[in-house]
Enzyme design. Structure first.
Site, PDB file in Angstrom:
ATOM      1  N   LYS A 132      -6.551   1.164   4.452  1.00 10.27           N
ATOM      2  CA  LYS A 132      -5.824   2.397   3.978  1.00 10.27           C
ATOM      3  C   LYS A 132      -4.896   1.699   5.645  1.00 10.27           C
ATOM      4  O   LYS A 132      -3.974   2.531   6.133  1.00 10.27           O
ATOM      5  CB  LYS A 132      -5.054   3.452   3.504  1.00 10.27           C
ATOM      6  CG  LYS A 132      -3.426   4.336   3.191  1.00 10.27           C
ATOM      7  CD  LYS A 132      -3.532   3.949   2.445  1.00 10.27           C
ATOM      8  CE  LYS A 132      -2.225   4.411   1.673  1.00 10.27           C
ATOM      9  NZ  LYS A 132      -1.555   5.573   1.757  1.00 10.27           N
ATOM     10  N   ASN A 150      10.614  -0.984   4.758  1.00  7.14           N
ATOM     11  CA  ASN A 150       9.040  -1.772   5.195  1.00  7.14           C
ATOM     12  C   ASN A 150       9.442  -3.146   5.163  1.00  7.14           C
ATOM     13  O   ASN A 150       9.498  -3.407   6.125  1.00  7.14           O
ATOM     14  CB  ASN A 150       7.896  -0.812   4.029  1.00  7.14           C
ATOM     15  CG  ASN A 150       8.001   0.220   4.060  1.00  7.14           C
ATOM     16  OD1 ASN A 150       8.106   0.863   4.842  1.00  7.14           O
ATOM     17  ND2 ASN A 150       7.098   0.189   3.525  1.00  7.14           N
TER      18      ASN A 150
HETATM   19  O1  KPL Z   1       1.815   4.966   2.914  1.00  2.16           O
HETATM   20  C1  KPL Z   1       2.460   4.001   3.378  1.00  2.16           C
HETATM   21  C2  KPL Z   1       3.237   5.071   4.002  1.00  2.16           C
HETATM   22  O2  KPL Z   1       4.782   5.068   3.991  1.00  2.16           O
HETATM   23  O3  KPL Z   1       2.766   6.347   4.843  1.00  2.16           O
HETATM   24  C3  KPL Z   1       3.265   2.419   2.835  1.00  2.16           C
HETATM   25  C4  KPL Z   1       2.084   1.968   1.755  1.00  2.16           C
HETATM   26  C5  KPL Z   1       4.408   2.395   4.419  1.00  2.16           C
HETATM   27  C6  KPL Z   1       4.264   2.330   1.987  1.00  2.16           C
HETATM   28  O4  KPL Z   1       5.146   3.637   2.322  1.00  2.16           O
END
Ligand code: KPL
Length: 303
Positions: A185, A203
């Site tokens: 992650k 994103n």
């Molecule tokens: O986990 C995320 C975040 O914004 O912190 C993602 C996967 C980039 C999704 O927005």
């Protein structure tokens, strides 16, 4: 307040409100910051079908010692997790599981090594939820959660804790190697979040940007070298493919870091690319792309 021992939720942001709603049959209660007074947190939740549900979750700035919680879920930002737990954990019975939901890495390990005798667990989730205002929670996407122990006591109860939090709508899986999940992650967040913050975009928009196109390959090589040094598989081509896939799947999302910059809040950069920089320096690995991203994000919020 009800007689049933509560599940205590530390952090009443989007993730905290989501878990409070999900645990509505298990007497969820918020632990507020010290300056906050006791009372209900009321909010409307819009589920994935757009249906509205109303929640009223009790909360207090102090732990009700007469009725210790059956579990503590920590849903604060990474930089607030340890200080939020500090006044709480020493008055908690040492058998109460503490589940950490923070983004990035570093805060979880710091907490596990600060309280090694407590059942400390970490969770990695793909649940999407945001709060357009204080009284509204919008569920943005169906996700899954993986959960595993960090301390020995946490490992011993991780499978039963995962089963306890699991629902068919929102699966919670036991991940015996939760650190590997957190690394995976972390790699995705390192390859999306700072770009959205610097480029002030959603994103999906990063994929066309020259900054992303010019640096994503070396960034993945830096992350891959660090994962390998830490004993985890992390092929750079696979990491890049995963980053592109998540950016595409969440194209319309505002990343958590972009939201923090827009709200003029501190970002979690120290726990994402900053964590990669610190660990790489420790291993003697060069990380110029991560260092550049950390510096640029910090300039945005004067961190
Ligand atoms: O986990 C995320 C975040 O914004 O912190 C993602 C996967 C980039 C999704 O927005």
């Amino acid at each position: 307040m009800s007689e049933q021992p509560p599940v205590l939720i530390v952090g009443a942001g989007a993730l905290g409100k989501l878990w409070a709603a999900r645990l509505s049959g298990s007497n969820p209660q918020f632990l507020y910051r010290p300056q906050h007074s006791a009372g209900m947190t009321r909010y409307q939740r819009l589920d994935l079908a757009g249906h509205s549900h109303h929640h009223a979750i009790p909360g207090s700035p102090t732990l009700e010692l007469g009725c210790p919680p059956t579990a503590v879920l920590v849903t604060t930002k990474a930089m607030d997790a340890r200080s939020a737990l500090e006044p709480l954990i020493n008055v908690l019975p040492p058998t109460v599981p503490v589940v950490l939901f923070q983004n990035g890495m570093g805060s979880q390990q710091a907490i596990a090594s600060r309280w090694p005798d407590h059942p400390i667990l970490a969770a990695s989730t793909t649940e999407g939820a945001n709060c357009p205002d204080r009284n509204t929670l919008v569920q943005a996407g169906r996700g899954e959660t993986w959960l595993g122990g960090l301390t020995e006591a946490g490992k011993a109860i991780a499978a039963s804790m995962a089963a306890r939090l699991h629902t068919d709508d929102s699966p919670v899986h036991h991940a015996p190697d939760i650190l590997y999940r957190l690394w995976q992650k972390l790699a995705v967040n390192a390859g999306i979040n700072p770009y959205t913050a610097i480029l002030a975009c959603r994103n999906g928009d990063i994929l066309q940007a020259p900054l992303f196109q010019g640096t994503i390959q070396p960034l993945c090589q830096e992350v891959s070298a660090l994962m390998t040094a830490e004993g985890y598989p992390g092929d750079p081509t696979e990491l890049e493919a995963r980053i592109r896939q998540v950016a595409t799947a969440t194209a319309n999302n505002l990343s958590s870091m972009r939201q923090d910059v827009m709200a003029e809040r501190a970002t979690e950069i120290d726990f994402i690319n900053g964590f990669i920089v610190t660990q790489s320096i420790h291993h003697g690995l060069p990380v110029p792309v991560n260092q550049m991203l950390v510096a640029q994000v910090k300039q945005l919020t004067h961190q």
